[in-house]
Design a protein around this motif. Structure first.
Motif, PDB file in Angstrom:
ATOM      1  N   GLY A 145      23.091  84.940  24.760  1.00  0.00           N
ATOM      2  CA  GLY A 145      23.042  84.315  26.072  1.00  0.00           C
ATOM      3  C   GLY A 145      21.841  83.444  26.339  1.00  0.00           C
ATOM      4  N   GLY A 146      20.918  83.306  25.359  1.00  0.00           N
ATOM      5  CA  GLY A 146      19.737  82.488  25.630  1.00  0.00           C
ATOM      6  C   GLY A 146      18.737  82.530  24.498  1.00  0.00           C
ATOM      7  N   ALA A 147      17.444  82.615  24.863  1.00  0.00           N
ATOM      8  CA  ALA A 147      16.386  82.605  23.845  1.00  0.00           C
ATOM      9  C   ALA A 147      15.157  83.304  24.390  1.00  0.00           C
ATOM     10  CB  ALA A 147      16.051  81.174  23.446  1.00  0.00           C
ATOM     11  N   ILE A 148      14.311  83.787  23.471  1.00  0.00           N
ATOM     12  CA  ILE A 148      13.028  84.373  23.827  1.00  0.00           C
ATOM     13  C   ILE A 148      11.969  83.785  22.908  1.00  0.00           C
ATOM     14  CG2 ILE A 148      13.965  86.530  24.736  1.00  0.00           C
ATOM     15  CD1 ILE A 148      13.413  87.848  22.094  1.00  0.00           C
ATOM     16  N   GLY A 149      10.716  83.971  23.289  1.00  0.00           N
ATOM     17  CA  GLY A 149       9.635  83.439  22.475  1.00  0.00           C
ATOM     18  C   GLY A 149       9.504  84.155  21.156  1.00  0.00           C
ATOM     19  N   THR A 150       8.945  83.502  20.180  1.00  0.00           N
ATOM     20  CA  THR A 150       8.831  84.094  18.843  1.00  0.00           C
ATOM     21  C   THR A 150       7.871  85.276  18.822  1.00  0.00           C
ATOM     22  OG1 THR A 150       7.114  82.462  18.313  1.00  0.00           O
ATOM     23  CG2 THR A 150       9.376  81.939  17.661  1.00  0.00           C
ATOM     24  N   ALA A 151       6.881  85.311  19.721  1.00  0.00           N
ATOM     25  CA  ALA A 151       5.947  86.439  19.732  1.00  0.00           C
ATOM     26  C   ALA A 151       6.659  87.734  20.032  1.00  0.00           C
ATOM     27  CB  ALA A 151       4.846  86.197  20.771  1.00  0.00           C
ATOM     28  N   LEU A 175      25.071  93.191  35.171  1.00  0.00           N
ATOM     29  CA  LEU A 175      25.367  93.514  33.778  1.00  0.00           C
ATOM     30  C   LEU A 175      25.790  92.272  33.011  1.00  0.00           C
ATOM     31  CD1 LEU A 175      27.312  96.912  33.655  1.00  0.00           C
ATOM     32  CD2 LEU A 175      24.979  96.431  32.959  1.00  0.00           C
ATOM     33  N   ASP A 176      26.684  91.504  33.592  1.00  0.00           N
ATOM     34  CA  ASP A 176      27.187  90.313  32.927  1.00  0.00           C
ATOM     35  C   ASP A 176      26.091  89.274  32.720  1.00  0.00           C
ATOM     36  OD1 ASP A 176      29.824  91.261  32.723  1.00  0.00           O
ATOM     37  OD2 ASP A 176      30.267  90.630  34.769  1.00  0.00           O
ATOM     38  N   ASP A 177      25.027  89.345  33.516  1.00  0.00           N
ATOM     39  CA  ASP A 177      23.946  88.373  33.404  1.00  0.00           C
ATOM     40  C   ASP A 177      22.937  88.715  32.319  1.00  0.00           C
ATOM     41  OD1 ASP A 177      25.044  86.920  35.448  1.00  0.00           O
ATOM     42  OD2 ASP A 177      23.774  87.779  37.017  1.00  0.00           O
ATOM     43  N   ILE A 178      22.965  89.928  31.795  1.00  0.00           N
ATOM     44  CA  ILE A 178      22.008  90.320  30.755  1.00  0.00           C
ATOM     45  C   ILE A 178      22.343  89.584  29.465  1.00  0.00           C
ATOM     46  CG2 ILE A 178      21.162  92.237  29.354  1.00  0.00           C
ATOM     47  CD1 ILE A 178      21.687  94.065  31.765  1.00  0.00           C
ATOM     48  N   ASP A 179      21.338  88.964  28.852  1.00  0.00           N
ATOM     49  CA  ASP A 179      21.602  88.085  27.714  1.00  0.00           C
ATOM     50  C   ASP A 179      21.146  88.659  26.376  1.00  0.00           C
ATOM     51  OD1 ASP A 179      18.912  87.917  28.134  1.00  0.00           O
ATOM     52  OD2 ASP A 179      18.883  85.784  28.631  1.00  0.00           O
ATOM     53  N   VAL A 180      21.020  89.974  26.296  1.00  0.00           N
ATOM     54  CA  VAL A 180      20.796  90.649  25.015  1.00  0.00           C
ATOM     55  C   VAL A 180      21.880  91.714  24.859  1.00  0.00           C
ATOM     56  CG1 VAL A 180      18.299  90.249  25.023  1.00  0.00           C
ATOM     57  CG2 VAL A 180      19.225  92.344  26.057  1.00  0.00           C
ATOM     58  N   PRO A 181      22.118  92.206  23.645  1.00  0.00           N
ATOM     59  CA  PRO A 181      23.124  93.262  23.465  1.00  0.00           C
ATOM     60  C   PRO A 181      22.832  94.472  24.352  1.00  0.00           C
ATOM     61  CG  PRO A 181      22.476  92.373  21.341  1.00  0.00           C
ATOM     62  CD  PRO A 181      21.533  91.779  22.354  1.00  0.00           C
ATOM     63  N   VAL A 182      23.890  95.016  24.949  1.00  0.00           N
ATOM     64  CA  VAL A 182      23.768  96.160  25.861  1.00  0.00           C
ATOM     65  C   VAL A 182      24.706  97.268  25.405  1.00  0.00           C
ATOM     66  CG1 VAL A 182      24.104  96.984  28.227  1.00  0.00           C
ATOM     67  CG2 VAL A 182      23.203  94.678  27.823  1.00  0.00           C
ATOM     68  N   VAL A 183      24.205  98.498  25.384  1.00  0.00           N
ATOM     69  CA  VAL A 183      25.047  99.674  25.184  1.00  0.00           C
ATOM     70  C   VAL A 183      24.860 100.575  26.396  1.00  0.00           C
ATOM     71  CG1 VAL A 183      25.499 101.734  23.798  1.00  0.00           C
ATOM     72  CG2 VAL A 183      24.952  99.572  22.663  1.00  0.00           C
ATOM     73  N   LEU A 184      25.952 100.849  27.094  1.00  0.00           N
ATOM     74  CA  LEU A 184      25.905 101.735  28.256  1.00  0.00           C
ATOM     75  C   LEU A 184      25.914 103.189  27.813  1.00  0.00           C
ATOM     76  CD1 LEU A 184      28.501  99.956  30.583  1.00  0.00           C
ATOM     77  CD2 LEU A 184      26.013  99.697  30.586  1.00  0.00           C
ATOM     78  N   MET A 185      25.188 104.023  28.555  1.00  0.00           N
ATOM     79  CA  MET A 185      25.149 105.454  28.290  1.00  0.00           C
ATOM     80  C   MET A 185      25.673 106.206  29.511  1.00  0.00           C
ATOM     81  SD  MET A 185      21.442 105.837  26.380  1.00  0.00           S
ATOM     82  CE  MET A 185      20.573 105.482  27.918  1.00  0.00           C
ATOM     83  N   GLU A 186      26.606 107.106  29.292  1.00  0.00           N
ATOM     84  CA  GLU A 186      27.222 107.906  30.357  1.00  0.00           C
ATOM     85  C   GLU A 186      27.886 107.037  31.433  1.00  0.00           C
ATOM     86  OE1 GLU A 186      27.958 110.658  29.726  1.00  0.00           O
ATOM     87  OE2 GLU A 186      26.377 112.143  29.453  1.00  0.00           O
TER      88      GLU A 186
END
Length: 357
Positions: free
Chosen positions: A54-60, A147-158
């Motif tokens: 969904g996007g990008a993050i800095g290399t650091a 939830l739909d706006d989160i741009d990294v992989p998501v695993v829901l718990m419970e």
């Protein structure tokens, strides 16, 4: 706008915000999503940023998986104590096996607080997120687009959110609490009980327990009574004695000598009050609790349904890390079965061999 100009604007925005979303860049640059993704791919190839879902993050932040550094994943849960402490420990243990580390956020079952914790955890550039939302499955219609706006992989718990409440399906790992309710009632039936009183606190787990109780009653051919009484978690709560007495009176009126109580603290308080009134546990009142966090510490150790809390954290973290490593991993909906730990409060110890045969 030339590609070089877009690249400069993208990198400037990345330095300012720490992370970028494709949707925001489309609006900011006035170009198509395809163009933005191509720009991000080129910048990623040049080592100037790291593309994420969904996007990008800095290399650091993104290069933590390289030599001499650790991949970081976020975990946001409603509580860091009681039930979720084991979930967190399980996730942490699995992260250690992968050489990764966890960053924890706690929502205290508050939706506004959860948004703040999500922003902070995601803002440091985590590669993925383990999430148990403040809202349970019974309140899925109250979920917004966070939830739909989160741009990294998501695993829901419970939690088992998905279409139609969400725009897409999510990986989830959850306890089959409906099965847990069936497990408790089936055990009572094996002990000869046909009328069972039930008290469920207003928790996200209760949604699934009610479904399991309804199914179990039909399958086992038994009568159940779901009490509306709100049992106190502590004996010094205002009106505690009156609430406990009210539920015990309901049990007597219903003709039940067996009760299923969610959760441990409420079950322990009920046992103490029953004994104060001269009732014998389990001879006059058999009790099974749900959660098994503190059940063994009750005055009469409570038989309890035990969700696989640590295994849940381990399984969810393992799934998330595999998804981070490979974007082709299919979406998975995993259910883990709870177990029944038999102790003194249900009067079953002498019948163990028959129950397990």
């Amino acid at each position: 706008m030339l590609a070089q100009e877009r690249h400069e604007l993208i990198l400037r925005s990345l330095r300012r915000h720490g992370r970028l979303r494709v949707a925001d860049l489309v609006a900011e640059l006035g170009v198509s999503a395809i163009t933005v993704r191509r720009d991000l791919a080129e910048l990623d190839s040049a080592g100037l940023l790291r593309r994420v879902h969904g996007g990008a993050i800095g290399t650091a932040a993104a290069d933590q998986s390289g030599a001499g550094s650790r991949l970081t994943i976020g975990i946001v849960v409603p509580s860091a104590t009681s039930y979720y402490s084991d979930v967190i420990r399980g996730a942490e243990a699995m992260a250690d096996r992968y050489g990764a580390r966890l960053v924890l956020g706690v929502s205290s079952y508050d939706v506004a607080t959860e948004r703040e914790r999500l922003d902070k955890v995601l803002g440091i550039g985590v590669a993925g997120l383990l999430l148990s939302t403040a809202l349970g499955d019974g309140a899925a219609d109250r979920m917004d687009t966070r939830l739909d706006d989160i741009d990294v992989p998501v695993v829901l718990m419970e939690r088992a959110f998905g279409f139609p409440q969400m725009r897409r399906e999510y990986d989830h790992v959850r306890t089959d609490h409906a099965y847990g309710a069936m497990l408790a009632l089936r055990h009572f039936v094996a002990l000869g009980h046909r009328r069972i009183a039930i008290n469920l606190q207003s928790t996200v787990t209760a949604y699934w327990l009610r479904l399991g109780i309804e199914a179990a009653a039909k399958t086992l051919g038994i009568e159940v009574f779901l009490s509306p009484v709100d049992l106190p978690a502590r004996g010094d709560d205002p009106g505690a004695v009156a609430q406990l007495d009210a539920f015990l009176a309901e049990c007597e009126s219903f003709g039940s000598r067996a009760v299923l109580v969610h959760s441990d603290e409420h079950g322990a308080g009920l046992v103490e009050r029953a004994m104060d009134l001269g009732l014998r546990v389990p001879e006059d009142l058999a009790v099974i609790a749900y959660n098994d966090v503190t059940a063994s510490l009750a005055v009469v150790p409570l038989t309890a349904v035990c969700p696989p809390r640590r295994a849940l954290g381990e399984t969810a973290c393992d799934l998330l890390l595999r998804k981070i490593q490979s974007s082709n991993t299919p979406i998975q909906h995993l259910s883990l079965l709870p177990t029944l730990n038999i102790r003194s409060s249900c009067g079953a110890e002498q019948n163990l061999s028959a129950f397990h045969s």
